[in-house]
Write a protein that holds these residues in place. Structure first.
Motif, PDB file in Angstrom:
ATOM      1  N   TRP A   1       0.834  -1.198   0.000  1.00  0.00           N
ATOM      2  CA  TRP A   1       0.000   0.000   0.000  1.00  0.00           C
ATOM      3  C   TRP A   1       0.869   1.248   0.000  1.00  0.00           C
ATOM      4  O   TRP A   1       0.545   2.239  -0.675  1.00  0.00           O
ATOM      5  CB  TRP A   1      -0.933  -0.036   1.196  1.00  0.00           C
ATOM      6  CG  TRP A   1      -1.689   1.230   1.477  1.00  0.00           C
ATOM      7  CD1 TRP A   1      -1.661   1.973   2.613  1.00  0.00           C
ATOM      8  CD2 TRP A   1      -2.623   1.886   0.604  1.00  0.00           C
ATOM      9  NE1 TRP A   1      -2.489   3.051   2.523  1.00  0.00           N
ATOM     10  CE2 TRP A   1      -3.098   3.020   1.286  1.00  0.00           C
ATOM     11  CE3 TRP A   1      -3.086   1.627  -0.681  1.00  0.00           C
ATOM     12  CZ2 TRP A   1      -4.016   3.905   0.738  1.00  0.00           C
ATOM     13  CZ3 TRP A   1      -4.002   2.510  -1.249  1.00  0.00           C
ATOM     14  CH2 TRP A   1      -4.458   3.633  -0.543  1.00  0.00           C
TER      15      TRP A   1
ATOM     16  N   THR B   1      -7.646   5.798   6.096  1.00  0.00           N
ATOM     17  CA  THR B   1      -6.960   4.642   5.521  1.00  0.00           C
ATOM     18  C   THR B   1      -6.392   3.705   6.575  1.00  0.00           C
ATOM     19  O   THR B   1      -5.822   2.671   6.224  1.00  0.00           O
ATOM     20  CB  THR B   1      -5.822   5.096   4.598  1.00  0.00           C
ATOM     21  OG1 THR B   1      -4.888   5.892   5.332  1.00  0.00           O
ATOM     22  CG2 THR B   1      -6.376   5.924   3.443  1.00  0.00           C
TER      23      THR B   1
ATOM     24  N   ALA C   1      -8.165   3.555  -1.591  1.00  0.00           N
ATOM     25  CA  ALA C   1      -8.191   2.644  -0.439  1.00  0.00           C
ATOM     26  C   ALA C   1      -9.519   1.906  -0.349  1.00  0.00           C
ATOM     27  O   ALA C   1      -9.559   0.712  -0.034  1.00  0.00           O
ATOM     28  CB  ALA C   1      -7.932   3.427   0.848  1.00  0.00           C
TER      29      ALA C   1
ATOM     30  N   VAL D   1      -8.534  -1.505   1.615  1.00  0.00           N
ATOM     31  CA  VAL D   1      -7.515  -1.253   2.634  1.00  0.00           C
ATOM     32  C   VAL D   1      -8.187  -1.162   4.004  1.00  0.00           C
ATOM     33  O   VAL D   1      -9.199  -0.472   4.173  1.00  0.00           O
ATOM     34  CB  VAL D   1      -6.747   0.045   2.321  1.00  0.00           C
ATOM     35  CG1 VAL D   1      -5.751   0.378   3.420  1.00  0.00           C
ATOM     36  CG2 VAL D   1      -6.017  -0.084   0.986  1.00  0.00           C
TER      37      VAL D   1
END
Length: 374
Positions: free
Chosen positions: A82, A201, A260, A265
């Protein structure tokens, strides 16, 4: 906070000692730098800030008594894949932002380089190597302190992250010193958006990459123009930089939040997510008494309890079995004889004789077509 202060003092003292021993200090005793060489002086400044990473991680582990990685993200570690994706978005975006700002201020006296000019390719490449090795740690340290540890500590006390984001953003802006009002607003405004992005996030990766990309480009341009020795910070940014930041800070944060969401995520720690999977399926099945957690689903599925219903079909009833469910007393004429009854395995049931007595009070009733042992 005490450990951070001690760490900065130790690094600063080491720089002063080395500059004295190596006779590498500035010519003027009133100078604000330790080394005559701007690259060496900048390196010690970056290390003095980067010391915040081990201090925060150690403090979380031994003072906060929790895994150190919980400062990095909700998964207890840096999510490197990420982070790389965030860098792929942050680097080109910050280049466009700097390009717009330079084009906007081109020709203005305040935007003209004030350094010694291009230092030569050897010195420039050495500067880029040092900056490339240290700036990511310096930028990450500021994020670990202000968007990570500080927000978590304050948020734990007030039970909400948002007052913590505001307080940490204010401290972040003040930590860069007092310069122009436009610079202070730029820092505070950016920090608010970055604090939102961390919560959105579930980690520091997106803000670390943007912060590192911003600082690498800023320091790289300063090295190219011979301005590494300048004491100006982002707090001295002009109003044009503030205006550009008003657009690009939310643009980057909203883009990364959207990415995201699309990539799934994690935003909260695994223990805080709603129960799904085997536990939810078991809880939704017929005969479940209530919600069952994922860890209990296997044990419940392998050891089911008795299901209410008929014990067995009449033709398969054993001679000796469980107590029957109480029901109405049979009619007198249908009671079996007290003695042994021998019935064929097929054919109609034999009617009781006239001299048969009452049936015993206990014991299972014989099933039709079955043999009752005496």
């Amino acid at each position: 906070m005490l450990l951070l202060f001690v760490g900065i003092v130790v690094v600063t003292g080491l720089a002063a000692v080395l500059a004295e021993v190596l006779d590498a200090g500035p010519d003027s005793p009133d100078s604000e730098v330790f080394f005559k060489d701007p690259v060496a002086d900048m390196a010690f400044q970056l290390v003095g800030i980067a010391i915040g990473i081990p201090v925060v991680l150690w403090g979380a582990r031994y003072l906060g008594r929790r895994p150190a990685g919980t400062v990095s993200s909700v998964l207890g570690r840096l999510r490197w894949k990420w982070l790389g994706l965030c860098a792929a978005v942050a680097v080109p975006m910050i280049i466009v932002q700097f390009g717009i700002m330079i084009a906007w201020t081109w020709g203005e006296e305040s935007a003209e380089p004030a350094g010694d000019g291009f230092p030569g390719w050897t010195a420039f490449l050495v500067s880029l190597a040092v900056l490339g090795a240290l700036v990511p740690f310096q930028a990450a340290a500021e994020e670990y302190v202000f968007r990570g540890w500080l927000v978590q500590v304050i948020g734990r006390a007030v039970r909400s992250p948002w007052p913590a984001v505001v307080i940490a953003s204010l401290l972040f802006a003040l930590a860069h010193g007092f310069g122009e009002l436009s610079g202070f607003i730029l820092l505070f405004y950016s920090a608010l958006w970055w604090g939102w992005l961390v919560i959105r996030t579930g980690g520091l990766e997106a803000v670390i990459t943007m912060h590192a990309a911003n600082n690498l480009l800023a320091f790289g341009l300063a090295a190219g123009f011979g301005e590494l020795a300048s004491t100006e910070t982002a707090a001295d940014a002009p109003w044009q930089a503030m205006a550009v930041e008003f657009v690009f800070a939310p643009l980057y944060c909203l883009v990364m939040a959207r990415i995201a969401d699309r990539r799934g995520v994690a935003r909260v720690s695994p223990g805080e997510e709603p129960r799904t999977g085997a536990g939810a399926e078991f809880a939704a099945g017929a005969g479940a008494a209530g919600a069952v957690g994922p860890g209990l689903a296997a044990s419940h599925a392998s050891t089911p309890g008795p299901v209410p219903g008929p014990v067995a079909a009449p033709a398969a009833a054993p001679a000796y079995g469980p107590e029957p469910v109480p029901g109405p007393e049979p009619a007198p004429e249908s009671r079996p004889t007290s003695g042994p009854v021998s019935a064929p395995e097929s054919g109609p049931e034999r009617a009781p004789g006239p001299g048969s007595g009452p049936a015993p009070e206990s014991g299972p009733e014989p099933a039709p077509g079955s043999r009752v042992e005496p």
